[in-house]
Write a protein that holds these residues in place. Structure first.
Motif, PDB file in Angstrom:
ATOM      1  N   GLN A   7       9.938 -14.904  17.842  1.00  0.00           N
ATOM      2  CA  GLN A   7      10.481 -15.845  16.861  1.00  0.00           C
ATOM      3  C   GLN A   7      11.110 -15.096  15.693  1.00  0.00           C
ATOM      4  N   GLU A   8      11.902 -15.813  14.915  1.00  0.00           N
ATOM      5  CA  GLU A   8      12.485 -15.230  13.707  1.00  0.00           C
ATOM      6  C   GLU A   8      11.394 -14.981  12.689  1.00  0.00           C
ATOM      7  N   ALA A   9      11.461 -13.867  11.997  1.00  0.00           N
ATOM      8  CA  ALA A   9      10.495 -13.526  10.946  1.00  0.00           C
ATOM      9  C   ALA A   9      11.024 -12.334  10.174  1.00  0.00           C
ATOM     10  N   ARG A  10      10.419 -12.106   9.022  1.00  0.00           N
ATOM     11  CA  ARG A  10      10.795 -10.969   8.190  1.00  0.00           C
ATOM     12  C   ARG A  10       9.538 -10.254   7.699  1.00  0.00           C
ATOM     13  N   LEU A  11       9.708  -9.003   7.323  1.00  0.00           N
ATOM     14  CA  LEU A  11       8.578  -8.179   6.875  1.00  0.00           C
ATOM     15  C   LEU A  11       8.969  -7.399   5.629  1.00  0.00           C
ATOM     16  N   ILE A  12       8.122  -7.478   4.611  1.00  0.00           N
ATOM     17  CA  ILE A  12       8.293  -6.686   3.388  1.00  0.00           C
ATOM     18  C   ILE A  12       7.067  -5.797   3.217  1.00  0.00           C
ATOM     19  N   ILE A  13       7.286  -4.495   3.048  1.00  0.00           N
ATOM     20  CA  ILE A  13       6.196  -3.557   2.781  1.00  0.00           C
ATOM     21  C   ILE A  13       6.409  -2.986   1.385  1.00  0.00           C
ATOM     22  N   LEU A  14       5.524  -3.326   0.455  1.00  0.00           N
ATOM     23  CA  LEU A  14       5.613  -2.852  -0.923  1.00  0.00           C
ATOM     24  C   LEU A  14       4.784  -1.584  -1.085  1.00  0.00           C
ATOM     25  N   GLY A  15       5.388  -0.532  -1.618  1.00  0.00           N
ATOM     26  CA  GLY A  15       4.666   0.718  -1.819  1.00  0.00           C
ATOM     27  C   GLY A  15       5.579   1.903  -1.624  1.00  0.00           C
ATOM     28  N   GLU A  16       5.097   3.073  -1.998  1.00  0.00           N
ATOM     29  CA  GLU A  16       5.878   4.297  -1.870  1.00  0.00           C
ATOM     30  C   GLU A  16       4.974   5.390  -1.318  1.00  0.00           C
ATOM     31  N   GLY A  17       5.562   6.394  -0.695  1.00  0.00           N
ATOM     32  CA  GLY A  17       4.743   7.476  -0.166  1.00  0.00           C
ATOM     33  C   GLY A  17       5.487   8.369   0.794  1.00  0.00           C
ATOM     34  N   GLU A  18       4.758   9.363   1.304  1.00  0.00           N
ATOM     35  CA  GLU A  18       5.382  10.430   2.087  1.00  0.00           C
ATOM     36  C   GLU A  18       5.865   9.988   3.461  1.00  0.00           C
ATOM     37  N   GLU A  19       5.412   8.821   3.935  1.00  0.00           N
ATOM     38  CA  GLU A  19       5.825   8.377   5.265  1.00  0.00           C
ATOM     39  C   GLU A  19       7.114   7.551   5.264  1.00  0.00           C
ATOM     40  N   ARG A  20       7.747   7.411   4.107  1.00  0.00           N
ATOM     41  CA  ARG A  20       8.977   6.604   4.063  1.00  0.00           C
ATOM     42  C   ARG A  20      10.017   7.042   5.104  1.00  0.00           C
ATOM     43  N   PRO A  21      10.349   8.338   5.207  1.00  0.00           N
ATOM     44  CA  PRO A  21      11.365   8.728   6.211  1.00  0.00           C
ATOM     45  C   PRO A  21      10.974   8.332   7.640  1.00  0.00           C
ATOM     46  N   ALA A  22       9.702   8.508   8.004  1.00  0.00           N
ATOM     47  CA  ALA A  22       9.251   8.158   9.355  1.00  0.00           C
ATOM     48  C   ALA A  22       9.312   6.649   9.574  1.00  0.00           C
ATOM     49  N   LEU A  23       8.968   5.895   8.547  1.00  0.00           N
ATOM     50  CA  LEU A  23       9.017   4.434   8.664  1.00  0.00           C
ATOM     51  C   LEU A  23      10.455   3.953   8.791  1.00  0.00           C
ATOM     52  N   GLU A  24      11.353   4.523   8.003  1.00  0.00           N
ATOM     53  CA  GLU A  24      12.760   4.123   8.065  1.00  0.00           C
ATOM     54  C   GLU A  24      13.365   4.459   9.430  1.00  0.00           C
ATOM     55  N   GLY A  54       0.822  -1.208   0.000  1.00  0.00           N
ATOM     56  CA  GLY A  54       0.000   0.000   0.000  1.00  0.00           C
ATOM     57  C   GLY A  54       0.852   1.253   0.000  1.00  0.00           C
ATOM     58  N   ARG A  55       0.196   2.382  -0.203  1.00  0.00           N
ATOM     59  CA  ARG A  55       0.908   3.649  -0.163  1.00  0.00           C
ATOM     60  C   ARG A  55       1.431   3.908   1.252  1.00  0.00           C
ATOM     61  N   LEU A  56       2.628   4.445   1.311  1.00  0.00           N
ATOM     62  CA  LEU A  56       3.236   4.735   2.613  1.00  0.00           C
ATOM     63  C   LEU A  56       2.656   6.048   3.139  1.00  0.00           C
ATOM     64  N   ASN A  57       1.428   5.961   3.666  1.00  0.00           N
ATOM     65  CA  ASN A  57       0.772   7.150   4.186  1.00  0.00           C
ATOM     66  C   ASN A  57       0.085   6.817   5.514  1.00  0.00           C
ATOM     67  N   PRO A  58      -0.372   7.827   6.256  1.00  0.00           N
ATOM     68  CA  PRO A  58      -0.956   7.574   7.584  1.00  0.00           C
ATOM     69  C   PRO A  58      -2.154   6.626   7.566  1.00  0.00           C
ATOM     70  N   GLN A  59      -2.956   6.664   6.500  1.00  0.00           N
ATOM     71  CA  GLN A  59      -4.145   5.809   6.418  1.00  0.00           C
ATOM     72  C   GLN A  59      -3.785   4.327   6.546  1.00  0.00           C
ATOM     73  N   LYS A  60      -2.673   3.925   5.943  1.00  0.00           N
ATOM     74  CA  LYS A  60      -2.278   2.512   5.971  1.00  0.00           C
ATOM     75  C   LYS A  60      -1.662   2.101   7.304  1.00  0.00           C
ATOM     76  N   ASP A  61      -1.239   3.065   8.088  1.00  0.00           N
ATOM     77  CA  ASP A  61      -0.724   2.849   9.452  1.00  0.00           C
ATOM     78  C   ASP A  61       0.355   1.766   9.525  1.00  0.00           C
ATOM     79  N   PHE A  62       1.353   1.901   8.653  1.00  0.00           N
ATOM     80  CA  PHE A  62       2.462   0.940   8.693  1.00  0.00           C
ATOM     81  C   PHE A  62       3.331   1.105   9.936  1.00  0.00           C
ATOM     82  N   LEU A  63       3.233   2.266  10.592  1.00  0.00           N
ATOM     83  CA  LEU A  63       3.937   2.430  11.869  1.00  0.00           C
ATOM     84  C   LEU A  63       3.399   1.428  12.890  1.00  0.00           C
ATOM     85  N   ASN A  64       2.107   1.235  12.896  1.00  0.00           N
ATOM     86  CA  ASN A  64       1.469   0.237  13.758  1.00  0.00           C
ATOM     87  C   ASN A  64       1.971  -1.163  13.424  1.00  0.00           C
TER      88      ASN A  64
END
Length: 367
Positions: A226-243, A204-214
């Protein structure tokens, strides 16, 4: 020989969102029927989905940048081409479509489709408030108004003061042969090799609506167990905050943000669990797509769509919005006890392009 009827879709552009993807899928389904002349009118001809538009569709570029500037050019198009039906697919776009129809004074069936709940729009911009006021004033003049889920439809009635049960439900077309074919492509990625940790996926788009911070906070809780990995596909204005959050949580080695990917379906096919962490949706296409690929899903119980798609939790766990602890627990539980792929795929087929195209045409013929 009887002249073929023309159906026109109107959008800002073909950026990588759910509404744009829905229109492309509708055009594909209608093109396969070979019954209509099809136009896609864009305020500006740009976006990653342009090359997905079927060759049978004529793309009309109004070259106006944004839909809000396109009222008069759209009016000119309508007067010249006189389509049998005009279909809009988002609030501000729909307002422009209605004004253009009124100014052109031609008889064209106008269907306005809303992708999200109006009540869920948290924007404080004056422009957003103006659009809602115009929707209240103009929407009663459309031939039909529809929401992409029952939740969106009922929200529209309440928010815009429309009569109960007058807003139709037209689901987005999601599942088709292209999706299944793309899901079966090869995926050369080390995280999906044999004997590697399970992979969670979000799209999804990296924006507040998608709440990827959550989602990141929920994933950090999963990683403690446990061991696990996460991939988030998408681009948007929240990339710096997510990183920054990824760094602060110390999960950088286990999280990828590859940006927009044209074929997310192959990732869905191979992921162990798809996660929708949104605060608000209309009918989350990606949730249906993941199920169509046989991927187990976890979702927030946001307004609206997930509860309908998952049949109140029958096909995947639902958790409260903005609750990373509950989301993390559901992610772990789904890894331990995933539902049957066959059931997920059968449920997703309720949103097939074929079924939705029939629903659209049935409505148009009723008007």
């Amino acid at each position: 020989m009887t002249q073929r009827k023309r159906i026109t879709f109107f959008l800002d552009a073909l950026h990588g969102g759910g509404a744009e993807k829905a229109v492309v899928n509708l055009l594909k389904g209608l093109a396969q029927r070979n019954e209509f002349d099809l136009d896609l009118v864009l305020a500006t001809k740009e976006g990653p989905y342009l090359d997905l538009v079927p060759p049978e569709v004529r793309i009309v570029d109004l070259n106006m940048g944004r839909a809000v500037k396109a009222t008069l050019p759209l009016m000119s198009y309508l007067k010249k081409n006189r389509p049998w039906a005009l279909i809009g697919n988002m609030g501000h776009v729909n307002v422009v479509a209605l004004m253009a129809i009124k100014l052109s004074r031609i008889k064209t069936k106008l269907v306005l489709v809303e992708q999200n709940t109006v009540s869920g729009n948290q924007s404080k911009l004056k422009r957003a408030k103006l659009v809602e006021l115009l929707m209240k004033w103009l929407y009663p003049h459309a031939d039909a108004v529809a929401g992409v889920s029952a939740g969106v439809a009922r929200d529209l009635e309440e928010r815009l003061g429309l009569k109960n049960e007058t807003v139709k439900v037209l689901n987005n077309p999601v599942v088709n042969e292209d999706l299944i074919t793309h899901s079966q492509a090869s995926l050369d990625h080390p995280w999906f090799a044999v004997n590697t940790p399970p992979v969670f996926l979000a799209v999804g788009r990296l924006n507040p609506q998608k709440d990827f911070l959550n989602l990141l906070n929920a994933f950090a809780q999963v990683r403690k167990q446990q061991e696990a990995r996460l991939i988030i596909l998408g681009e948007g204005e929240e990339r710096p905050a997510l990183e920054a959050t990824i760094h602060n949580l110390g999960i950088g080695k286990d999280v990828l943000l590859p940006g927009f990917v044209k074929n997310p379906y192959v990732y869905m096919k191979h992921a162990n669990c798809f996660v929708l962490s949104s605060r608000q949706e209309g009918l989350p296409t990606v949730l249906i797509e993941a199920m169509a690929c046989g991927c187990p899903v976890v979702s927030t119980d946001c307004p609206s769509g997930p509860e309908e798609i998952l049949d109140r939790g029958t096909y995947g766990l639902l958790v409260p919005i903005q609750n990373s602890a509950a989301l993390g627990e559901a992610m772990l539980a789904t890894l331990k006890n995933p539902p049957e792929q066959k059931l997920l795929m059968q449920r997703a087929n309720e949103y097939s392009t074929e079924k939705v195209v029939k629903a659209y045409l049935s409505l148009l013929h009723e008007l």
